[in-house]
Design an enzyme around this catalytic site. Structure first.
Site, mmCIF file in Angstrom:
data_model
loop_
_atom_site.group_PDB
_atom_site.id
_atom_site.type_symbol
_atom_site.label_atom_id
_atom_site.label_comp_id
_atom_site.label_asym_id
_atom_site.label_seq_id
_atom_site.Cartn_x
_atom_site.Cartn_y
_atom_site.Cartn_z
ATOM 1 C CB SER A 17 -0.876 0.012 1.252
ATOM 2 O OG SER A 17 -1.691 1.166 1.283
ATOM 3 N NE ARG A 19 -3.334 -7.336 -3.516
ATOM 4 C CZ ARG A 19 -4.549 -7.734 -3.931
ATOM 5 N NH1 ARG A 19 -4.971 -7.436 -5.148
ATOM 6 N NH2 ARG A 19 -5.341 -8.415 -3.134
ATOM 7 C CB THR A 77 -5.038 1.104 6.075
ATOM 8 O OG1 THR A 77 -4.202 0.881 4.928
ATOM 9 C CG2 THR A 77 -4.591 0.194 7.204
ATOM 10 C CB CYS A 113 0.818 -8.490 -16.690
ATOM 11 S SG CYS A 113 1.720 -9.428 -15.433
ATOM 12 C CB CYS A 165 1.952 -14.423 -10.590
ATOM 13 S SG CYS A 165 0.364 -13.704 -10.118
ATOM 14 C CB CYS A 170 -0.964 -7.093 -9.038
ATOM 15 S SG CYS A 170 -1.194 -7.329 -10.817
ATOM 16 C CB CYS A 222 -4.338 -10.954 -15.496
ATOM 17 S SG CYS A 222 -4.134 -12.004 -14.036
#
Length: 591
Positions: free
Chosen positions: A97, A349, A385, A536, A560, A563, A566
């Site tokens: 984050s 992310r 958050t 990606c 990968c 995140c 895709c």
């Protein structure tokens, strides 16, 4: 081996608990059987552990829920067995984050956190807002109010929260990926199961094979317990529950919309470091029709968090969020901060941007969805958050009353609508959809919302098309030529991936699955010029030439970052993201 050790330890603890229960008179029991679990091997060959509450995801929402449950148990002199499953190799390994942290929820959950050795140490000292052109940074009045907030690493915060949860008796299991929802004969959720490990790509069992484990939020007679899904944005189990139970339609009714955040943490030169300095930007390098912005946050220890957020409803299939981020770092005002420094970590992310309009009804038979799995991000604040934590706390309070007093989990929904989450998101509801009309109209409408209507406008704007439908065909756009990385400020993807500590067991079934294997070449290449090779941020998807010279999609699943871009952006929704073996994926430490 580590998986076996952890499960064996868990089984031993549960067995000792059961032995202690048999050796002494049972405690008084109410409408539930709190705190008394058992271990059983099922005919499926999987071990099953029974808990009163199973929480999937050791992020801020899941851990806040676990802590609040145990606090309520102590106050009522009762007990509930609570476990938290985390697919990352350790707590925080998959957590990324910004993060400018608003401590409102933490003040409620752990009021004395300031007197403890928490990783929240850097208060915001300045707050700037820039409008970028290619070579200029124009300072505008900041729309943010970060007084009393802190610049933190969220991955460090959740690790600290996990220790607080364990001190209260919560069992936290990193390295276990929940891959299946368990139901009883009445289609009530009774827990989750982790995936088998040690399965080869061809489906055969390797020497390291171990069956998955069932974590049952019930006793073995399936009497009521609760499962809380706190998987984060676009959680795979949460999305199935939302679809199967039509929770979005039963909530605020609109689809979710998303953005992709790409982030690096740098160590910069001492003279350039200003702890607590916060800078947000809009404009370049994104075009005026693409919503997004960037951030530069000064942490302690000469660390700088820098990132770019790109809304996934962008139209141009040639756009590459990763390469746009590299361009951003070349801006004169940004490059001078980074020169002489060292990039130490990279990650990406997705985040929810639907806000109030996209909140689903968060309750399903046997449990609830909390945190970013439900989507409580406040878009104009760029903060989620505190709302994620508060949703976990509200769900915990409803769970406790459900199990101890026999009330309905509907209390979670009722209290959510009475909470400051609801008030905050309602006031912010029109900011994100305002930018459907472009950067300048969006900024004008946002200014009206902030300074004139103050969140009380008489209308509620709707979101545009879902993100995957927003992508134009390639014939409507020209390819974008991105500059080559210089290896000092900008980097190629393999170099960045190395800094993410991403690792997967290579010989395992692919966790990125194509619903129709002909779509990539037949549709994505033909109509959209292979957008998956660009959206990606880990270059998981690449096209290579087959023996005839035709492009063929190759999936590098081991790259990968989890995140979920895709799963969201594929034009035909042909890619299904499922969990790989637990412990695989990125290994963030300061994100």
């Amino acid at each position: 081996m580590q998986r076996a050790i952890r499960i064996a330890a868990a089984a031993t603890r549960r067995a000792l608990s059961s032995s202690a229960a048999r050796a002494s008179p049972p405690p008084p029991r109410g409408p539930l059987a709190p705190g008394w679990g058992a271990t059983r091997w099922l005919c499926s060959g999987r071990e099953a552990l029974s808990y009163d509450v199973v929480i999937v995801g050791a992020g801020p929402a899941g851990l806040a829920a676990a802590i609040r449950l145990k606090q309520l148990c102590r106050a009522a002199d009762t007990d509930l067995s609570v476990c938290v499953l985390e697919k990352g190799s350790e707590v925080g390994a998959h957590v990324l984050s910004g993060n400018v942290f608003e401590p409102r929820a933490l003040d409620e959950l752990i009021p004395k956190w300031r007197q403890e050795d928490s990783p929240i140490r850097v208060p915001v000292s300045s707050d700037k807002f820039w409008l970028l052109t290619k070579n200029q940074a124009w300072t505008l009045p900041s729309p943010f109010d970060n007084k009393g907030n802190y610049v933190i690493s969220l991955s460090q915060l959740v690790r600290w929260m996990a220790t607080k949860a364990e001190e209260l008796g919560v069992e936290v299991y990193p390295g276990f990926a929940a891959s299946e929802i368990l139901y009883d004969e009445n289609q009530i959720v009774t827990g989750v199961a982790t995936n088998d490990v040690g399965i080869a790509k061809d489906g055969t069992k390797r020497e390291t094979f171990q069956p998955g484990v069932e974590l049952r939020a019930s006793d073995f007679e399936n009497t009521g317990r609760i499962t809380l899904l706190a998987e984060g944005c676009r959680g795979s189990l949460s999305e199935k529950i939302i679809r199967n139970h039509k929770l979005r339609e039963r909530g605020q009714g609109q689809h979710q919309t998303y953005a992709l955040g790409i982030k690096e943490v740098w160590e910069i030169e001492e003279g350039k470091h200003n702890p607590g300095s916060v800078i947000h930007t809009v404009g370049w390098p994104l075009d005026t029709k693409t919503y997004g912005g960037s951030f530069l946050y000064h942490l302690d220890d000469r660390q700088l968090a820098i990132g770019l957020v790109v809304a996934l409803n962008y139209r141009n299939p040639f756009l590459s969020p990763y390469d746009e981020f590299q361009k951003f770092k070349q801006h004169p005002a940004v490059r001078k901060l980074l020169e002489g420094g060292t990039a130490i970590q990279y990650g990406a992310r997705t985040l929810n941007e639907g806000g109030f309009q996209s909140i689903p009804y968060p309750i399903f038979p046997g449990g609830a969805i909390i945190g970013c799995s439900a989507g409580f991000l406040n878009v104009p604040k760029i903060k989620g958050t505190h709302t994620a934590m508060k949703s976990g706390m509200l769900a915990a309070e409803a769970t406790f009353k459900s199990l101890v007093e026999g009330s309905s989990m509907e209390l979670y929904w009722e209290n959510l609508k009475k909470s400051w989450i609801w008030e905050e998101l309602h006031k912010a509801r029109n900011y994100r959809p305002a930018f459907e009309y472009g950067l300048i109209p969006g900024m004008v409408l946002s200014a009206l919302e902030r300074y004139i209507f103050k969140g009380k406008s008489p209308y509620t704007l709707k979101h545009g098309r879902p993100d995957h439908e927003a992508t134009d065909t390639a014939n409507l756009h020209a390819p974008i030529q991105y500059p080559k990385p210089d290896g000092h400020i900008t980097f190629d993807v393999p170099t960045s991936l190395y800094r993410s500590n991403t690792n997967h067991e290579h010989d395992q079934p692919p966790h990125l699955r194509l619903r129709d294997p002909t779509v990539p070449e037949r549709v994505n290449v033909a109509l959209y010029a292979a957008p998956e090779s660009r959206y990606c941020p880990a270059r998981v998807y690449e096209y290579i030439s087959d023996e005839k010279g035709d492009p063929k999609l190759h999936i590098n699943a081991q790259n990968c970052l989890h995140c979920k871009a895709c799963d969201i952006k594929d034009p035909k929704q042909n890619i299904e993201w499922t969990v790989p073996e637990g412990g695989g994926g990125p290994g963030y430490t300061v994100m």
